[in-house]
Design a protein around this motif. Structure first.
Motif, PDB file in Angstrom:
ATOM      1  N   UNK A  23       0.826  -1.208   0.000  1.00 19.70           N
ATOM      2  CA  UNK A  23       0.000   0.000   0.000  1.00 19.70           C
ATOM      3  C   UNK A  23       0.863   1.262   0.000  1.00 19.70           C
ATOM      4  N   UNK A  24       2.009   1.199   0.674  1.00 13.50           N
ATOM      5  CA  UNK A  24       2.908   2.354   0.666  1.00 13.50           C
ATOM      6  C   UNK A  24       3.382   2.669  -0.741  1.00 13.50           C
ATOM      7  N   UNK A  25       3.655   1.626  -1.540  1.00 12.47           N
ATOM      8  CA  UNK A  25       4.130   1.850  -2.909  1.00 12.47           C
ATOM      9  C   UNK A  25       3.111   2.660  -3.706  1.00 12.47           C
ATOM     10  N   UNK A  26       1.821   2.335  -3.547  1.00 14.71           N
ATOM     11  CA  UNK A  26       0.771   3.085  -4.239  1.00 14.71           C
ATOM     12  C   UNK A  26       0.725   4.536  -3.754  1.00 14.71           C
ATOM     13  N   UNK A  27       0.760   4.714  -2.445  1.00 17.85           N
ATOM     14  CA  UNK A  27       0.674   6.059  -1.872  1.00 17.85           C
ATOM     15  C   UNK A  27       1.888   6.899  -2.251  1.00 17.85           C
ATOM     16  N   UNK A  28       3.058   6.267  -2.274  1.00 18.02           N
ATOM     17  CA  UNK A  28       4.282   6.994  -2.619  1.00 18.02           C
ATOM     18  C   UNK A  28       4.188   7.576  -4.025  1.00 18.02           C
ATOM     19  N   UNK A  29       3.635   6.812  -4.959  1.00 17.16           N
ATOM     20  CA  UNK A  29       3.490   7.305  -6.322  1.00 17.16           C
ATOM     21  C   UNK A  29       2.561   8.518  -6.375  1.00 17.16           C
ATOM     22  N   UNK A  30       1.478   8.471  -5.610  1.00 14.19           N
ATOM     23  CA  UNK A  30       0.547   9.599  -5.578  1.00 14.19           C
ATOM     24  C   UNK A  30       1.226  10.842  -5.013  1.00 14.19           C
ATOM     25  N   UNK A  31       1.972  10.657  -3.924  1.00 18.71           N
ATOM     26  CA  UNK A  31       2.670  11.781  -3.289  1.00 18.71           C
ATOM     27  C   UNK A  31       3.708  12.369  -4.241  1.00 18.71           C
ATOM     28  N   UNK A  32       4.458  11.494  -4.921  1.00 17.03           N
ATOM     29  CA  UNK A  32       5.485  11.963  -5.855  1.00 17.03           C
ATOM     30  C   UNK A  32       4.843  12.755  -6.993  1.00 17.03           C
ATOM     31  N   UNK A  33       3.715  12.268  -7.497  1.00 20.08           N
ATOM     32  CA  UNK A  33       3.032  12.984  -8.580  1.00 20.08           C
ATOM     33  C   UNK A  33       2.602  14.376  -8.123  1.00 20.08           C
ATOM     34  N   UNK A  34       2.041  14.466  -6.924  1.00 26.69           N
ATOM     35  CA  UNK A  34       1.624  15.771  -6.388  1.00 26.69           C
ATOM     36  C   UNK A  34       2.827  16.690  -6.192  1.00 26.69           C
ATOM     37  N   UNK A  35       3.934  16.126  -5.705  1.00 26.91           N
ATOM     38  CA  UNK A  35       5.138  16.923  -5.489  1.00 26.91           C
ATOM     39  C   UNK A  35       5.693  17.437  -6.814  1.00 26.91           C
ATOM     40  N   UNK A  36       5.693  16.589  -7.834  1.00 28.07           N
ATOM     41  CA  UNK A  36       6.204  17.002  -9.142  1.00 28.07           C
ATOM     42  C   UNK A  36       5.324  18.104  -9.730  1.00 28.07           C
ATOM     43  N   UNK A  37       3.999  17.958  -9.603  1.00 28.55           N
ATOM     44  CA  UNK A  37       3.092  19.007 -10.074  1.00 28.55           C
ATOM     45  C   UNK A  37       3.402  20.336  -9.396  1.00 28.55           C
ATOM     46  N   UNK A  38       3.611  20.293  -8.080  1.00 28.72           N
ATOM     47  CA  UNK A  38       3.930  21.521  -7.337  1.00 28.72           C
ATOM     48  C   UNK A  38       5.266  22.101  -7.802  1.00 28.72           C
ATOM     49  N   UNK A  39       6.278  21.234  -7.982  1.00 26.76           N
ATOM     50  CA  UNK A  39       7.591  21.701  -8.440  1.00 26.76           C
ATOM     51  C   UNK A  39       7.501  22.352  -9.815  1.00 26.76           C
ATOM     52  N   UNK A  40       6.734  21.723 -10.720  1.00 27.45           N
ATOM     53  CA  UNK A  40       6.581  22.269 -12.073  1.00 27.45           C
ATOM     54  C   UNK A  40       5.925  23.644 -12.011  1.00 27.45           C
ATOM     55  N   UNK A  41       4.869  23.763 -11.211  1.00 26.85           N
ATOM     56  CA  UNK A  41       4.189  25.065 -11.075  1.00 26.85           C
ATOM     57  C   UNK A  41       5.153  26.127 -10.549  1.00 26.85           C
ATOM     58  N   UNK A  42       5.950  25.759  -9.552  1.00 25.40           N
ATOM     59  CA  UNK A  42       6.914  26.704  -8.974  1.00 25.40           C
ATOM     60  C   UNK A  42       7.946  27.124 -10.006  1.00 25.40           C
ATOM     61  N   UNK A  43       8.434  26.178 -10.808  1.00 23.92           N
ATOM     62  CA  UNK A  43       9.420  26.499 -11.837  1.00 23.92           C
ATOM     63  C   UNK A  43       8.830  27.425 -12.904  1.00 23.92           C
ATOM     64  N   UNK A  44       7.572  27.167 -13.267  1.00 19.58           N
ATOM     65  CA  UNK A  44       6.925  28.013 -14.284  1.00 19.58           C
ATOM     66  C   UNK A  44       6.747  29.431 -13.763  1.00 19.58           C
ATOM     67  N   UNK A  45       6.406  29.576 -12.494  1.00 19.94           N
ATOM     68  CA  UNK A  45       6.239  30.914 -11.894  1.00 19.94           C
ATOM     69  C   UNK A  45       7.520  31.737 -11.994  1.00 19.94           C
TER      70      UNK A  45
END
Length: 287
Positions: free
Chosen positions: A131-153
């Motif tokens: 179950x952690x493996x599934x959750x980790x992927x979700x967290x990583x995706x959210x983190x990458x989305x946030x990082x991309x938004x920050x870089x675009x800003x």
């Protein structure tokens, strides 16, 4: 009896002491209840020796505390300690909701999932790993989305970009990075610095003024690509019209307004594209 995570003798002793004090018992009195001598119970409380299973079972019976609590603390503490032992310190610290979600998956209200219960009544390690493996992927995706938004800003052209263009870029860049990480098997939140470098590289080479092309193996990406083009949107509406009414659609005589309305679905679809994963998309449709 135990797996990778082993009980800490000192912490077990502290929990026994907590029960002793909550019941207002002396070492002698507690020893009498357990059928053991004062020096023995004292050695458990001081953390010099680990209380055997028989003693822990007795303590559980007289205190009402689960056996697992004496060995590992509450369920969330147990899960967090296990993840730290597996090298997942960062995700435990920065995303405590992951620990809570593993606990909630194990429990259904007041009831446990017996298929994933270990000998002390806590989630077994195989369950936590899966179950952690599934959750980790979700967290990583959210983190990458946030990082991309920050870089675009921080881009010099940020003010020239519409919200829709920024949202498209976030969805496309994130999807590309996740796809790469999936193929490379690099879903590891501890490598956050590597993720930041990868995001910077992908943002720098992305063409914000070109038409975005979404992965169209599945319906959502295909619809997004179609709705970006007025002619293709008209063809889609015509296909639906022939299927539903046996009549051909024309964009003339006000029909172009319908095309524009249908194209207004595109931002919502882009938002959906950014939220769902390939596994979910595959489950939407039958082969």
């Amino acid at each position: 009896m135990f797996g990778l995570l082993q009980p800490d003798k000192v912490k077990v002793g502290q929990r026994i002491k907590e029960i002793k004090e909550s019941m207002n018992l002396s070492f002698t009195e507690l020893g009498n209840r357990l059928g053991i001598k004062k020096p023995t119970i004292s050695s458990y409380v001081q953390g010099y020796a680990l209380a055997p299973e028989s003693v822990i079972n007795q303590l559980s019976s007289i205190s009402g505390k689960p056996v697992g609590w004496f060995y590992f603390g509450d369920v969330e503490e147990y899960i967090a300690d296990y993840l730290r032992l597996k090298g997942q310190n960062r995700i435990v610290q920065e995303h405590p909701e992951v620990v809570k979600e593993i606990k909630e998956e194990f429990y259904t209200g007041e009831f446990k999932n017996p298929a994933w219960e270990n000998e002390v009544g806590y989630p077994c390690e195989e369950f936590m790993d899966d179950y952690f493996y599934e959750l980790q992927q979700e967290v990583i995706k959210e983190e990458i989305q946030r990082m991309v938004r920050d870089q675009i800003k921080n881009l010099s052209i940020a003010d020239e970009l519409s919200k829709q263009k920024k949202d498209e870029a976030v969805a496309v860049i994130t999807s590309g990075i996740i796809g790469y990480m999936d193929v490379a098997g690099e879903f590891n939140y501890e490598k956050k610095d590597d993720m930041i470098k990868l995001v910077k590289q992908e943002v720098e080479k992305y063409d914000f003024f070109a038409d975005s092309n979404f992965e169209d193996r599945y319906l959502v990406g295909k619809l997004i690509n179609i709705l970006a083009d007025q002619q293709k949107t008209g063809e889609l509406i015509n296909h639906l019209s022939e299927e539903l009414t046996d009549k051909t659609f024309t964009g003339l005589f006000g029909g172009e307004e319908l095309i524009k309305v249908i194209q207004m679905l595109r931002p919502a679809l882009i938002n959906l594209y950014g939220k769902i994963g390939t596994d979910q998309l595959e489950e939407w449709f039958r082969e």
